[in-house]
Design an enzyme around this catalytic site. Structure first.
Site, PDB file in Angstrom:
ATOM      1  N   ALA A 188       3.474  -7.009   7.783  1.00  7.83           N
ATOM      2  CA  ALA A 188       4.792  -7.291   7.664  1.00  7.83           C
ATOM      3  C   ALA A 188       4.990  -8.843   7.730  1.00  7.83           C
ATOM      4  O   ALA A 188       5.096  -9.560   8.777  1.00  7.83           O
ATOM      5  CB  ALA A 188       5.378  -6.474   8.738  1.00  7.83           C
ATOM      6  N   LEU A 203      -4.409   8.315  10.157  1.00  6.75           N
ATOM      7  CA  LEU A 203      -5.642   8.835  10.758  1.00  6.75           C
ATOM      8  C   LEU A 203      -6.605   9.180   9.575  1.00  6.75           C
ATOM      9  O   LEU A 203      -7.004  10.457   9.805  1.00  6.75           O
ATOM     10  CB  LEU A 203      -5.129   9.931  11.956  1.00  6.75           C
ATOM     11  CG  LEU A 203      -4.574   9.508  13.191  1.00  6.75           C
ATOM     12  CD1 LEU A 203      -3.822  10.614  13.770  1.00  6.75           C
ATOM     13  CD2 LEU A 203      -5.656   8.779  13.771  1.00  6.75           C
ATOM     14  N   SER A 205      -4.354  -1.068   5.249  1.00 12.47           N
ATOM     15  CA  SER A 205      -2.767  -1.187   5.561  1.00 12.47           C
ATOM     16  C   SER A 205      -2.190  -2.253   6.092  1.00 12.47           C
ATOM     17  O   SER A 205      -2.913  -2.913   6.943  1.00 12.47           O
ATOM     18  CB  SER A 205      -2.622   0.218   6.492  1.00 12.47           C
ATOM     19  OG  SER A 205      -1.477   0.673   6.456  1.00 12.47           O
ATOM     20  N   PRO A 206      -1.081  -2.678   5.988  1.00 14.78           N
ATOM     21  CA  PRO A 206      -0.522  -3.974   6.602  1.00 14.78           C
ATOM     22  C   PRO A 206      -0.574  -3.873   8.095  1.00 14.78           C
ATOM     23  O   PRO A 206       0.012  -2.695   8.582  1.00 14.78           O
ATOM     24  CB  PRO A 206       1.036  -3.815   5.870  1.00 14.78           C
ATOM     25  CG  PRO A 206       1.132  -2.577   5.580  1.00 14.78           C
ATOM     26  CD  PRO A 206      -0.062  -1.903   5.171  1.00 14.78           C
ATOM     27  N   TYR A 251      12.466  -0.426  10.795  1.00 13.93           N
ATOM     28  CA  TYR A 251      12.852  -1.763  10.363  1.00 13.93           C
ATOM     29  C   TYR A 251      14.350  -1.551   9.428  1.00 13.93           C
ATOM     30  O   TYR A 251      14.694  -0.643   9.066  1.00 13.93           O
ATOM     31  CB  TYR A 251      11.914  -2.375  10.076  1.00 13.93           C
ATOM     32  CG  TYR A 251      10.593  -2.732  10.934  1.00 13.93           C
ATOM     33  CD1 TYR A 251      11.010  -3.285  12.298  1.00 13.93           C
ATOM     34  CD2 TYR A 251       9.463  -1.910  10.540  1.00 13.93           C
ATOM     35  CE1 TYR A 251      10.086  -3.290  13.197  1.00 13.93           C
ATOM     36  CE2 TYR A 251       8.572  -1.907  11.685  1.00 13.93           C
ATOM     37  CZ  TYR A 251       8.751  -2.531  13.089  1.00 13.93           C
ATOM     38  OH  TYR A 251       7.816  -2.560  13.860  1.00 13.93           O
TER      39      TYR A 251
HETATM   40  C1  FNR Z   1       0.523  -1.210  12.089  1.00  9.28           C
HETATM   41  N1  FNR Z   1       1.188  -0.642  10.972  1.00  9.28           N
HETATM   42  C2  FNR Z   1       2.083  -1.430  10.440  1.00  9.28           C
HETATM   43  N2  FNR Z   1       2.853  -0.900   9.225  1.00  9.28           N
HETATM   44  C3  FNR Z   1       3.425  -1.763   8.669  1.00  9.28           C
HETATM   45  O1  FNR Z   1       4.108  -0.963   7.626  1.00  9.28           O
HETATM   46  N3  FNR Z   1       3.476  -2.871   8.584  1.00  9.28           N
HETATM   47  C4  FNR Z   1       2.808  -3.685   9.527  1.00  9.28           C
HETATM   48  O2  FNR Z   1       2.935  -5.064   9.854  1.00  9.28           O
HETATM   49  C5  FNR Z   1       2.115  -2.826  10.792  1.00  9.28           C
HETATM   50  N4  FNR Z   1       1.424  -3.525  11.718  1.00  9.28           N
HETATM   51  C6  FNR Z   1       0.595  -2.627  12.477  1.00  9.28           C
HETATM   52  C7  FNR Z   1      -0.178  -3.289  13.462  1.00  9.28           C
HETATM   53  C8  FNR Z   1      -1.112  -2.467  14.281  1.00  9.28           C
HETATM   54  C9  FNR Z   1      -2.161  -3.056  14.880  1.00  9.28           C
HETATM   55  C10 FNR Z   1      -1.364  -1.298  13.888  1.00  9.28           C
HETATM   56  C11 FNR Z   1      -2.122  -0.428  14.465  1.00  9.28           C
HETATM   57  C12 FNR Z   1      -0.606  -0.562  12.744  1.00  9.28           C
HETATM   58  C13 FNR Z   1       0.918   0.692  10.789  1.00  9.28           C
HETATM   59  C14 FNR Z   1      -0.189   0.908   9.968  1.00  9.28           C
HETATM   60  O3  FNR Z   1      -0.272   0.081   8.825  1.00  9.28           O
HETATM   61  C15 FNR Z   1      -0.711   2.250   9.599  1.00  9.28           C
HETATM   62  O4  FNR Z   1       0.396   2.654   8.700  1.00  9.28           O
HETATM   63  C16 FNR Z   1      -0.854   3.134  10.952  1.00  9.28           C
HETATM   64  O5  FNR Z   1      -1.550   2.499  11.930  1.00  9.28           O
HETATM   65  C17 FNR Z   1      -1.425   4.338  10.718  1.00  9.28           C
HETATM   66  O6  FNR Z   1      -2.708   4.224  10.044  1.00  9.28           O
HETATM   67  P1  FNR Z   1      -3.946   4.337  11.094  1.00  9.28           P
HETATM   68  O7  FNR Z   1      -4.118   3.313  11.889  1.00  9.28           O
HETATM   69  O8  FNR Z   1      -4.014   5.669  11.669  1.00  9.28           O
HETATM   70  O9  FNR Z   1      -5.144   4.252   9.914  1.00  9.28           O
HETATM   71  C1  XEN Z   2       6.189   3.731  13.693  1.00 12.27           C
HETATM   72  C2  XEN Z   2       5.287   2.609  14.066  1.00 12.27           C
HETATM   73  C3  XEN Z   2       4.063   2.393  13.304  1.00 12.27           C
HETATM   74  C4  XEN Z   2       3.024   1.265  13.732  1.00 12.27           C
HETATM   75  N1  XEN Z   2       3.656   0.092  13.995  1.00 12.27           N
HETATM   76  C5  XEN Z   2       4.280  -0.505  12.606  1.00 12.27           C
HETATM   77  C6  XEN Z   2       4.577  -1.855  12.671  1.00 12.27           C
HETATM   78  C7  XEN Z   2       4.229  -2.897  13.785  1.00 12.27           C
HETATM   79  C8  XEN Z   2       4.025  -2.061  15.017  1.00 12.27           C
HETATM   80  C9  XEN Z   2       3.088  -0.755  14.859  1.00 12.27           C
HETATM   81  C10 XEN Z   2       5.260  -2.346  11.295  1.00 12.27           C
HETATM   82  O1  XEN Z   2       5.562  -1.512  10.604  1.00 12.27           O
HETATM   83  N2  XEN Z   2       5.333  -3.699  11.449  1.00 12.27           N
END
Ligand code: FNR
Ligand code: XEN
Length: 356
Positions: free
Chosen positions: A57, A300, A22-23, A181
């Protein structure tokens, strides 16, 4: 019978398995340029056996960064910095993807380990934009409601970013339309109170996302897949709903989108989110079945057997791992050992001795 390791073909691109990374923002770039951290972080997950790796992102304009340390792709120098990383990911069998993003009214905040608060002008912060002049939260800046010219400029920035993503060697692009966003903030009545063609009705609130998608698809090669990440619900009364996500997914499919990445939340504080294992999987299933488009489940998912069941039982076409992949970059190898008895081709020869 496991299905987690079945290949998945989207247009001309085949993923070696159904596990994607995931990003995830690393907040580790200077001036938006990817560096050694990104090479090692993303490269490790390619060595670990993921089928797809979606780079964090990645901002299409400097003002679209969540933090001053986000990766960007608003110039050719940014594409040049990413190219060795896409080459490495491909060399180790992963499909390199990138999430194109604009943070809108949530832009310009410090990185989490520096407190995560909006950055002041003196400390290098900047003015922000959004659908309406409604701040994300009390301590946030109030965004400037975007003019038609600014809407056009952001669309052009997304399309230029997609062109550069292709030149940088990415095989997959994901448009970030989640987590509060910019694009998601147009979807949700909580952030979008416009009275023009971009606010009000469902058709108006999704117009900007559809226009961005159309411009990206027009420059993104036909043989490369395009993904969109949606927040499938705001989890807030009066906010964006799953039914609207299903309707938007149908429209995105018509625009040439190949897969919907099903996340949720992020539009405002105070949402009641039931964070149980796989809590967003039902969104992936509903969109897959009701919009007739491939989906990714995320959120999760930490156990190989659970990831496998999501694919085997037809809830989604692939799974994306976030935090579990930060804990264990070798999750795909471990899952293959648990589910198939061997990591097989996922194990690079440099590591064979460990498992002889
Ligand atoms: C994220 N998440 C996130 N989502 C996204 O769309 N772009 C992003 O750049 C980020 N950045 C990001 C940084 C960090 C440190 C975390 C922990 C999460 C959300 C991520 O991609 C994911 O959707 C969620 O963390 C839920 O999945 P997990 O962690 O439960 O497997
Ligand atoms: C609703 C927040 C989901 C988790 N995050 C997502 C990020 C960066 C911060 C953490 C994202 O989508 N860039």
């Amino acid at each position: 019978m496991s299905h987690l390791f079945d290949p998945l073909t989207l247009r001309g691109v085949t993923l070696r398995n159904r596990i994607g990374i995931s990003p995830m923002c690393q907040y580790s770039a200077e001036d938006g340029l990817a560096n050694d951290w990104h090479m090692v972080h993303l490269g490790s997950r390619a060595v670990g056996g993921a089928g797809l790796i979606i780079v964090e992102a990645t901002a299409v304009t400097p003002e679209g960064r969540i933090s001053p340390n986000d990766v960007g792709i608003w110039s050719d120098a940014h594409a040049d910095a990413l190219r060795p990383i896409t080459r490495f990911m491909r060399e180790y069998g992963a499909v390199p993807g990138v999430q194109l993003a604009h943070a809108g009214r949530k832009a310009g905040t410090a990185r989490p380990w520096d407190g995560g608060k909006p950055v002041s002008d003196e400390d290098g912060g900047w003015d922000i934009i959004g659908p309406s002049a409604i701040p994300f939260a009390e301590e946030y800046r109030t965004p400037q409601a975007m003019t038609r010219t600014e809407l056009d400029q952001v669309k052009a920035a997304f399309s230029a970013a997609a062109t550069r993503a292709d030149a940088a060697g990415f095989e997959c692009v994901e448009i970030h339309a989640a987590h509060g966003y910019l694009l998601h903030s147009f979807h949700s009545p909580i952030a979008n109170q416009r009275t023009d063609a971009y606010g009000g009705s469902f058709e108006n609130r999704v117009r900007f996302t559809l226009e961005v998608t159309r411009e990206v698809r027009a420059v993104w090669p036909d043989d490369k897949p395009l993904l969109v990440r949606l927040s499938c619900t705001d989890w807030i009364e009066g906010g964006w709903t799953l039914e609207e996500s299903i309707a938007l997914a149908r429209l995105l499919k018509d625009e040439g989108v190949d897969l919907i990445d099903c996340s949720s939340g992020g539009i405002a504080r105070g949402a009641k989110i039931p964070t149980t294992p796989g809590y967003q999987v039902p969104f992936a299933e509903a969109i897959r079945k009701q919009a007739g488009i491939a989906t990714a489940a995320v959120g999760l998912i930490t156990q190989p057997a659970d990831a496998d069941a999501i694919i085997r039982e037809g809830h989604a076409d692939m799974v994306l791992l976030g935090r579990e992949s930060l804990r264990d970059p070798y999750f795909p190898q471990r899952a293959a050992r648990e589910l198939l008895g061997s990591a097989g081709d996922l194990l690079p020869p440099q590591y064979w001795r460990a498992w002889e």
